[in-house]
Enzyme design. Structure first.
Site, PDB file in Angstrom:
ATOM      1  N   CYS A 381       0.652  -1.475   0.194  1.00 37.06           N
ATOM      2  CA  CYS A 381       0.094   0.045   0.311  1.00 37.06           C
ATOM      3  C   CYS A 381       1.350   1.021   0.189  1.00 37.06           C
ATOM      4  O   CYS A 381       1.251   1.613  -1.170  1.00 37.06           O
ATOM      5  CB  CYS A 381      -0.907   0.125   1.086  1.00 37.06           C
ATOM      6  SG  CYS A 381      -2.280   1.227   1.055  1.00 37.06           S
ATOM      7  N   MET A 384       4.299   0.744  -1.504  1.00 40.55           N
ATOM      8  CA  MET A 384       3.971   0.722  -3.487  1.00 40.55           C
ATOM      9  C   MET A 384       4.044   1.808  -3.720  1.00 40.55           C
ATOM     10  O   MET A 384       4.894   2.551  -4.346  1.00 40.55           O
ATOM     11  CB  MET A 384       2.330   0.135  -3.747  1.00 40.55           C
ATOM     12  CG  MET A 384       2.111   0.724  -5.362  1.00 40.55           C
ATOM     13  SD  MET A 384       0.636  -0.119  -5.947  1.00 40.55           S
ATOM     14  CE  MET A 384       0.371   0.524  -6.945  1.00 40.55           C
ATOM     15  N   HIS A 507      -3.251  -4.626   0.556  1.00 41.10           N
ATOM     16  CA  HIS A 507      -2.609  -5.199   2.241  1.00 41.10           C
ATOM     17  C   HIS A 507      -3.078  -7.131   2.173  1.00 41.10           C
ATOM     18  O   HIS A 507      -3.692  -7.910   2.671  1.00 41.10           O
ATOM     19  CB  HIS A 507      -3.662  -4.485   3.448  1.00 41.10           C
ATOM     20  CG  HIS A 507      -3.073  -3.086   3.473  1.00 41.10           C
ATOM     21  ND1 HIS A 507      -2.543  -2.587   3.968  1.00 41.10           N
ATOM     22  CD2 HIS A 507      -3.918  -2.210   3.141  1.00 41.10           C
ATOM     23  CE1 HIS A 507      -2.217  -1.586   4.062  1.00 41.10           C
ATOM     24  NE2 HIS A 507      -3.444  -1.202   3.554  1.00 41.10           N
ATOM     25  N   GLU A 509      -1.263  -9.031   3.466  1.00 37.36           N
ATOM     26  CA  GLU A 509      -0.755  -9.650   4.996  1.00 37.36           C
ATOM     27  C   GLU A 509      -2.364  -9.510   5.745  1.00 37.36           C
ATOM     28  O   GLU A 509      -2.081 -10.700   6.515  1.00 37.36           O
ATOM     29  CB  GLU A 509       0.022  -8.603   5.748  1.00 37.36           C
ATOM     30  CG  GLU A 509      -0.647  -6.965   6.174  1.00 37.36           C
ATOM     31  CD  GLU A 509      -0.527  -5.779   5.399  1.00 37.36           C
ATOM     32  OE1 GLU A 509      -0.730  -6.294   4.219  1.00 37.36           O
ATOM     33  OE2 GLU A 509      -1.138  -4.589   5.784  1.00 37.36           O
TER      34      GLU A 509
HETATM   35  N1  GLN Z   1      -2.035   7.124   2.790  1.00 40.10           N
HETATM   36  C1  GLN Z   1      -1.717   5.876   1.774  1.00 40.10           C
HETATM   37  C2  GLN Z   1      -3.250   6.290   1.062  1.00 40.10           C
HETATM   38  O1  GLN Z   1      -3.824   6.659   1.374  1.00 40.10           O
HETATM   39  C3  GLN Z   1      -1.509   4.844   2.179  1.00 40.10           C
HETATM   40  C4  GLN Z   1      -2.333   4.362   2.720  1.00 40.10           C
HETATM   41  C5  GLN Z   1      -1.548   2.848   3.215  1.00 40.10           C
HETATM   42  O2  GLN Z   1      -0.704   2.578   3.184  1.00 40.10           O
HETATM   43  N2  GLN Z   1      -3.188   1.631   3.877  1.00 40.10           N
HETATM   44  O3  GLN Z   1      -3.479   6.598   0.256  1.00 40.10           O
END
Ligand code: GLN
Length: 546
Positions: A381, A384, A507, A509
């Protein structure tokens, strides 16, 4: 009709009530009794989605997109079920529902009170989960500790359930801590007695007491708790601290908890079989060659903030029959040319999810390190976003490439709100939450890992890969290996010409289970395990005819 087990906590919090609930689920499921679980959180937040991970640890996301307490992750991993929003209940949800009903006039001029209106709303949540899941047993964890002001309506609702469903269909389990006094070298039962008194004052007599302790619990102590707290001797279950949480179901089974529950609730079980769990624990306890992984994040001081990531790494490591040596790297320490010597020793780098700008540049530096030194990298997330920012800076030749989450005015917004999301932004922003489909590209590392083309994974984010940069990054060697089925959203990307550098917008995980590691974690560790780093001793040749 479902039966209910309520699990309360006494003395102090954080003694492993969630793991006890999850483990009760495991030992019942091992008898072919179907189970589901629910967590009651007494705080007034509607969900933990807006709470800092420092306050609350990880936010666990269910497939249907509920942002929940991390205990739900343990329930899923131990019971091997996919839970839904109905498994997570907070006081905030209950009160806002009761007040919404009052505003709609549903109560026809009545005076709205905690008993019966709030407690009825709570009981409706118990019954809703029972109906929806059709489970033989619904295990309900009452968050917090008995005696907390906020928890009272939940305990009162749990008490009322006894008369509604009947004595054989309900069981109260109380989990307490026996503190150890160094001066006298003994375990004390008094706090347990007090918390049981407090429960009785509310009208709940526990049927079973699970005693947590860091030291062995003597027969004398068990007898004492049985006498003072008025529970059968065999219903005082000792649970001393174990080295892995996956051992807890085995300990509870060994102490007879499974049979006790079956007898007390008149369940119709098959003989229990926990052999998989025994194998898992044996594997965890067998020392093996470690794989050294750096987790570079902003909340690393509180490891619970990455609970599912750590578990998923553990599941993957066991698949490869290795040990996990996890190095927690606070990303801020890598910023401004900070000391990155730790990265020189690790075999893989993982950048997990997160929100806000703090520590981002340190994560980007870790990604640069992984790309340039060909160290396996897994981005989750935010991880990335970090990989795309880093690659964007390299491909576009500018340090200004960024996500608009961290620099609203960047000339190269490689991560941004998509055009049709901009309206939502003005309204405060909504997140993409829960399961979304993703089409994998044949031949990519992602497709190789999953062994299938269409996957569903859980999301929790606002920002997305900016499609304006797709071509330019692709030319420099980025591969888009997972896209939404309409092709609009980049869900997985990889760096070509690298042993294993992959990141996903979702995610993974949350979907990993002991015995069934998530494919991306499995292959990340698979790539990392053979990497040799500074100071590592190459394995000696087995043959001595040199
Ligand atoms: N902060 C980022 C977003 O809001 C990633 C969120 C996350 O890692 N769950 O898109």
């Amino acid at each position: 009709m479902s039966k209910y087990i309520f699990v309360t906590g006494g003395v102090v919090s954080s003694v492993g009530k969630g793991i006890t609930v999850a483990s009760i689920g495991t030992i019942l499921k091992s008898r072919q009794i179907s189970v589901t679980a629910q967590k009651l959180d007494p705080y007034l937040n509607v969900d933990p989605g807006t709470m800092s991970p420092y306050q609350h640890g990880e936010v666990f996301v269910t497939q249907d997109g509920a942002e929940t307490d991390l205990d739900l992750g343990n329930y899923e991993r131990f019971i091997d079920v996919n839970l839904t929003a109905e498994s997570s209940v907070t006081s905030g949800q209950i009160y806002s529902e009761v007040i919404a009903k009052e505003r709609r006039g549903d109560f026809l001029g009545g005076t709205i009170q905690v008993v019966p209106h709030v407690t009825t709303e709570i009981k409706d949540r118990f019954k809703l989960l029972a109906e929806k899941s059709k489970a033989d047993v619904v295990i309900i964890e009452v968050g917090g500790t008995v005696g907390d002001i906020e928890g009272l309506p939940f305990l009162e609702a749990a008490r009322q359930m006894r008369n509604e469903v009947g004595r054989d269909n309900i069981l109260y389990v109380h989990v307490t801590l026996l503190p150890y006094l160094n001066s006298t070298k003994e375990l004390k039962t008094k706090p347990t007695q007090h918390s049981v008194n407090e429960l009785r004052r509310i009208g709940i007599q526990p049927d079973i007491i699970v005693c947590r302790s860091d030291y062995p619990i003597s027969e004398e102590i068990r007898n004492k708790i049985s006498l003072f707290c008025d529970v059968e001797r065999k219903a005082v279950i000792p649970l001393t601290t174990v080295s892995t949480i996956y051992e807890v179901p085995l300990v509870l089974e060994e102490e007879g908890l499974g049979q006790l529950i079956v007898d007390k609730m008149k369940l119709k079980p098959q003989p229990p079989s926990l052999s998989q769990w025994q194998e898992l624990v044996n594997l965890i306890k067998t020392p093996r060659q470690p794989v050294k992984i750096a987790l570079v994040g902003k909340y690393v001081e509180l490891q619970d903030a990455y609970f599912s990531v750590r578990e998923a790494l553990q599941h993957a490591i066991l698949h490869h029959e290795r040990d996990l040596e996890l190095i927690w790297v606070p990303s801020e320490t890598l910023e401004n040319n900070g000391d990155d010597s730790i990265l020189r020793t690790v075999q893989g780098i993982i950048v997990p999810g997160g929100f806000g700008i703090r520590g981002i540049e340190g994560m980007v530096r870790a990604a640069t390190y992984a790309r340039e030194n060909k160290i396996p990298y897994l981005g989750l997330c935010l991880g990335m976003h970090v990989m795309v920012i880093e690659f964007g800076r390299y491909a576009l030749g500018s340090d200004e490439a960024n996500s608009t989450e961290f620099n609203a005015d960047t000339p190269y917004p490689v991560i941004d709100f998509l055009p049709d999301q901009k309206d939502e932004k003005n309204k405060g922003g909504t997140m993409r939450l829960g399961n979304y489909p993703c089409q994998l590209v044949n031949g990519s590392r992602a497709a190789q890992a999953y062994g299938q083309e269409l996957i569903y994974e859980r999301h929790r984010h606002r920002y997305e890969f900016n499609n304006d940069y797709r071509e330019r990054l692709e030319k420099a060697g980025m591969v888009y290996s997972g896209l939404s089925p309409d092709g609009r959203l980049v869900e997985v990307c990889e760096v070509a010409d690298h042993p294993w550098m992959l990141a996903c917008q979702f995610h993974p995980e949350f979907g990993s289970r002991p015995g069934h590691p998530h494919p991306l974690f499995r292959d990340f560790i698979g790539a990392a395990k053979d990497i040799l780093r500074e100071g590592a001793q190459p394995p000696l040749p087995l043959s001595s005819n040199l």
